[in-house]
Design a protein around this motif. Sequence first.
Motif, short mmCIF file in Angstrom:
data_model
loop_
_atom_site.label_atom_id
_atom_site.label_comp_id
_atom_site.label_asym_id
_atom_site.label_seq_id
_atom_site.Cartn_x
_atom_site.Cartn_y
_atom_site.Cartn_z
N ASN A 97 0.72 -1.25 0.06
CA ASN A 97 -0.04 -0.03 -0.12
C ASN A 97 0.91 1.18 -0.09
OD1 ASN A 97 -2.35 -1.37 -0.05
ND2 ASN A 97 -2.62 -1.52 1.95
N SER A 98 2.13 1.27 0.66
CA SER A 98 2.92 2.34 0.79
C SER A 98 3.56 2.59 -0.60
CB SER A 98 3.90 1.90 1.63
OG SER A 98 4.77 3.27 1.65
N GLU A 99 3.92 1.68 -1.30
CA GLU A 99 4.58 1.52 -2.54
C GLU A 99 3.42 1.95 -3.76
OE1 GLU A 99 7.62 1.23 -3.71
OE2 GLU A 99 8.63 0.46 -1.81
N LEU A 100 2.28 1.83 -3.76
CA LEU A 100 1.44 1.81 -4.56
C LEU A 100 0.21 3.11 -4.48
CD1 LEU A 100 0.53 -1.85 -5.76
CD2 LEU A 100 2.10 -0.15 -6.71
N GLU A 101 0.57 3.68 -3.25
CA GLU A 101 -0.26 4.91 -2.80
C GLU A 101 -0.55 5.75 -3.83
OE1 GLU A 101 -0.31 7.98 1.26
OE2 GLU A 101 1.61 6.96 0.47
N GLU A 102 0.52 6.22 -4.70
CA GLU A 102 0.25 7.10 -5.80
C GLU A 102 -0.86 6.55 -6.89
OE1 GLU A 102 4.13 8.31 -7.50
OE2 GLU A 102 4.54 9.27 -5.46
N ASP A 103 -0.65 5.16 -6.88
CA ASP A 103 -1.74 4.66 -8.05
C ASP A 103 -3.04 4.54 -7.14
OD1 ASP A 103 0.26 3.82 -10.22
OD2 ASP A 103 1.02 3.11 -8.57
N ARG A 104 -3.11 4.85 -6.22
CA ARG A 104 -4.62 4.67 -5.57
C ARG A 104 -5.06 3.36 -5.32
NH1 ARG A 104 -7.90 10.20 -7.75
NH2 ARG A 104 -6.56 11.67 -6.91
N ILE A 105 -4.09 2.47 -5.21
CA ILE A 105 -4.35 0.90 -4.91
C ILE A 105 -4.37 0.64 -3.57
CG2 ILE A 105 -3.62 -1.19 -5.38
CD1 ILE A 105 -2.45 -0.47 -8.30
N ILE A 106 -5.42 0.14 -2.93
CA ILE A 106 -5.48 -0.26 -1.70
C ILE A 106 -5.74 -1.78 -1.49
CG2 ILE A 106 -6.46 -0.05 0.62
CD1 ILE A 106 -7.23 2.84 -0.20
N VAL A 107 -4.46 -2.57 -0.88
CA VAL A 107 -4.58 -3.99 -0.80
C VAL A 107 -5.37 -4.32 0.83
CG1 VAL A 107 -3.40 -6.13 -0.37
CG2 VAL A 107 -3.07 -4.43 -2.40
N LYS A 108 -6.31 -5.20 0.97
CA LYS A 108 -6.70 -5.39 2.11
C LYS A 108 -6.49 -6.84 2.34
CE LYS A 108 -10.05 -1.75 2.53
NZ LYS A 108 -11.89 -1.27 2.58
N ASP A 109 -6.52 -7.64 1.32
CA ASP A 109 -6.19 -9.24 1.56
C ASP A 109 -5.51 -9.68 0.23
OD1 ASP A 109 -7.35 -11.95 0.70
OD2 ASP A 109 -8.61 -11.48 2.73
N LEU A 110 -4.52 -10.37 0.70
CA LEU A 110 -3.51 -10.67 -0.32
C LEU A 110 -3.93 -11.75 -1.08
CD1 LEU A 110 -0.16 -11.02 1.80
CD2 LEU A 110 -0.73 -9.25 0.30
N GLU A 111 -5.09 -12.59 -0.62
CA GLU A 111 -5.36 -13.66 -1.49
C GLU A 111 -6.29 -13.23 -2.56
OE1 GLU A 111 -6.11 -17.48 1.25
OE2 GLU A 111 -6.37 -15.55 2.11
#
Length: 366
Positions: A97-111
Amino acid sequence: RPGAADPGSRSHVTHCDESFLGKLGGTLVRKKRSKEVSDLHEEGKNAINAPLLPAGTDIHPEDTLLEENAERVMLDPTSRENLKFKDLVKVLIDWINSELEEDRIIVKDLEEDCYDGQVLQKLFEKLSGRKLNVAEVTQSEIGQKQKLQTVLEAVNEMLRPHGWTIEWSVDSIHSKNLVSIVYLLVALAMHFQAPIRLPEHVSVQVVVVKKREGILQTALVTKELTSTTENFDFVLFATERDAFDTLLDHAPDKLNVVKTSLITFVNKHLNKLNLEVTELESQFADGVYLILLMGLLEDYFVPLYNFFLTPESFEQKVHNVAFAFELMQDGGLKKPKARPEDVVNLNLKSTLRVLYNLFTNYKNSE
């Protein structure tokens, strides 16, 4: 009489109906018996296979639909609840989430968020600086697997020369195999020297289901996801080595000078609340002073219901430090490189980094 019912024909119709229904009933009975035999056969197979299954392991119906000599690997439910494993998963999620913050991507569940290749593509492109030739959005299973194939080929081509064992595949990632996904992310984090601290000695057990001569065979296998900190110390803040690395590695004699400067800085502000710090690593470990310090530096009052004023548990202390980090970001500072857990665990380098970041931004504040 025309139109009148002929008793004989009536009897004939009744006889024919009974004959037809009798045949139909016989067919249904045979089908029912056939199904009972099939169910009995399946029950017998399950009875034979059951002793092979590890206790507490649920084998889903789709897991039994294996080709001969094929195998399926699943995370053992007990390992899924392992605290160190859950901590590792959280660290990886926060990192993505830190790496992709600029892409507005939020990961909540890896699977659920990594299986289709979209997040992995963006993460690899961000880390490597290399653009992959794949479709942006793919809804179909074929399209998702094609994207995964392209992404994993690029990842494997990059990692193999450095001795990495490839513990993932297109099928395992797409089937939401959490262990494979974590293996892949740990490898990427270490290869690209991510500024995160990976929990050490994280191992899980996986259930390996194989089909041999029509019979399911299962076994528990231990998988080591991370080893000792020594093996990946270079990961910690390696992308941004700063004065504290040099200080602690080459000039420990000057450490007290730096600590004194930071103590003077924090006490200049905490004294306004009649508070005083003498030990940096221990007195900031529960997060309370960090929160109060941020309020003083930004000139606002932090409501007491937002944090634990007298934290007792490890979780409460982590909550406090994490909340202080949020206040720092609200104040325009970059997200701290340290983890809240590191500060709570009295990690001196992590605490120094956090305080030095405040010092450089607020050293002229009154």
